[in-house]
Write a protein that holds these residues in place. Sequence first.
Motif, mmCIF file in Angstrom:
data_model
loop_
_atom_site.group_PDB
_atom_site.id
_atom_site.type_symbol
_atom_site.label_atom_id
_atom_site.label_comp_id
_atom_site.label_asym_id
_atom_site.label_seq_id
_atom_site.Cartn_x
_atom_site.Cartn_y
_atom_site.Cartn_z
ATOM 1 N N ALA A 160 7.427 -18.030 12.598
ATOM 2 C CA ALA A 160 6.059 -18.391 12.953
ATOM 3 C C ALA A 160 5.887 -19.898 12.898
ATOM 4 O O ALA A 160 6.253 -20.539 11.906
ATOM 5 N N GLU A 161 5.334 -20.454 13.968
ATOM 6 C CA GLU A 161 5.110 -21.895 14.067
ATOM 7 C C GLU A 161 3.630 -22.156 14.346
ATOM 8 O O GLU A 161 3.079 -21.630 15.310
ATOM 9 N N TRP A 162 3.015 -22.967 13.491
ATOM 10 C CA TRP A 162 1.640 -23.392 13.711
ATOM 11 C C TRP A 162 1.671 -24.805 14.281
ATOM 12 O O TRP A 162 2.402 -25.661 13.780
ATOM 13 N N VAL A 163 0.884 -25.047 15.324
ATOM 14 C CA VAL A 163 0.928 -26.315 16.050
ATOM 15 C C VAL A 163 -0.460 -26.961 16.035
ATOM 16 O O VAL A 163 -1.467 -26.313 16.365
ATOM 17 N N SER A 164 -0.489 -28.237 15.660
ATOM 18 C CA SER A 164 -1.723 -29.016 15.762
ATOM 19 C C SER A 164 -1.496 -30.171 16.725
ATOM 20 O O SER A 164 -0.365 -30.605 16.933
#
Length: 403
Positions: free
Chosen positions: A226-230
């Motif tokens: 899982a990758e969270w991107v801002s």
Amino acid sequence: MHGPDAPDDPLAALLTPEGQALLAELREHDPADELALATRLRRTHPAELVSAALGQARLRQRAAAKFGADAARMYFTPDGVEQATRTAVAAHRAARFAALGVDRVADLCCGIGGDAVALARAGIAVLAVDRDPAAAAAARANATALGVAGRVEVRCAEVGDVDISGYDAVFVDPARRVRGRGRVFDPEAYSPPLSWAVEVAGRVSHGALKVAPGIPHEAVPEAAEAEWVSDAGDVKEAVLWFGAASGAVSPGRRRATLLPGGATLVGRGLPDPPPGPVGRYLYEPDGAVIRAHLVAEVAAQAGGRLLDPTIAYVTSDDLVRTPYATAYEITDTLPFNVKKLRALLRERGVGSVTVKKRGSAVEPEELRRKLKLTGPAAVSCTVFLTRVAGAPTVLLGRPAPAT
């Protein structure tokens, strides 16, 4: 359903020489003058074409924040502007696919084609599929307008009916809004549901599934990274990656990626540090770091501790530069009390404040009104409303000095 060449198809009309000339004329139009402009244009152009061109011009102006200079050449639907991936995020994902050695991607639920264009620009052949005829037509027009039509095939079809056996990767961006209900938070209520997308990802070598950044960690499949991107500090999405290539994708791994710089923080399974007293510096982790549950990794980098076991603020006595958190130098710590805070700020001659909060029910605008600051606006500080060891607390500070 109207075919792409139907005379009453707004997009088809805009792609004609007359439609293109109208769009060019409207490129810099001021929405405040739209009524007078529409009246003038309808003297020499069909009313339906003028309405379509004005609508597209409005959508392009709204899309500029996501697509930059590309927006002036692209075609949008109202839903497409809201739901499309911004260019920086799509380019990052396309680069990850390219690094995995992917040659052909099936982009399912492609919308107006923002991700398909980014994938094609990364040298990947794309099959872009959407069941909405207007979205598919926009995706086709965008591939042409941005010069990648040779690498993008667009189909208007149900994604479940598409044969993806000739592709080595899939990207699925399911709809997370339902008309009349707004945002959908249950991944199984996506259209198509997350379980279907996971099954499809298992048919090919690599898969990426776009999900809401607020997805519960327990809803993330065990086989996914899982990758969270801002982007510029705002959390934009989470992506579930499937497949493995020399460790580039690892099941169970959590990461936070911060754009535009591209720094990526990978979880090491660190436990949260114990809370402790307020130090000289406060670290505010990026939202993607918080969503990925990687605050402990930032604390380890800063040699810090938590202010409170339930609050994502890190404090330490030393200044350590990290791309994953913004550092502030703390000047004052006091129990939450509006009168005392107002008196202290007036004593310092403060005229403006930036209010940040975590773990406080106080609304920043309400606090600003109650402070009634009278100092010059150039004298400012940052006010943190939070908890320290469970107690409502106010911290005063300023951005840490550059080194």
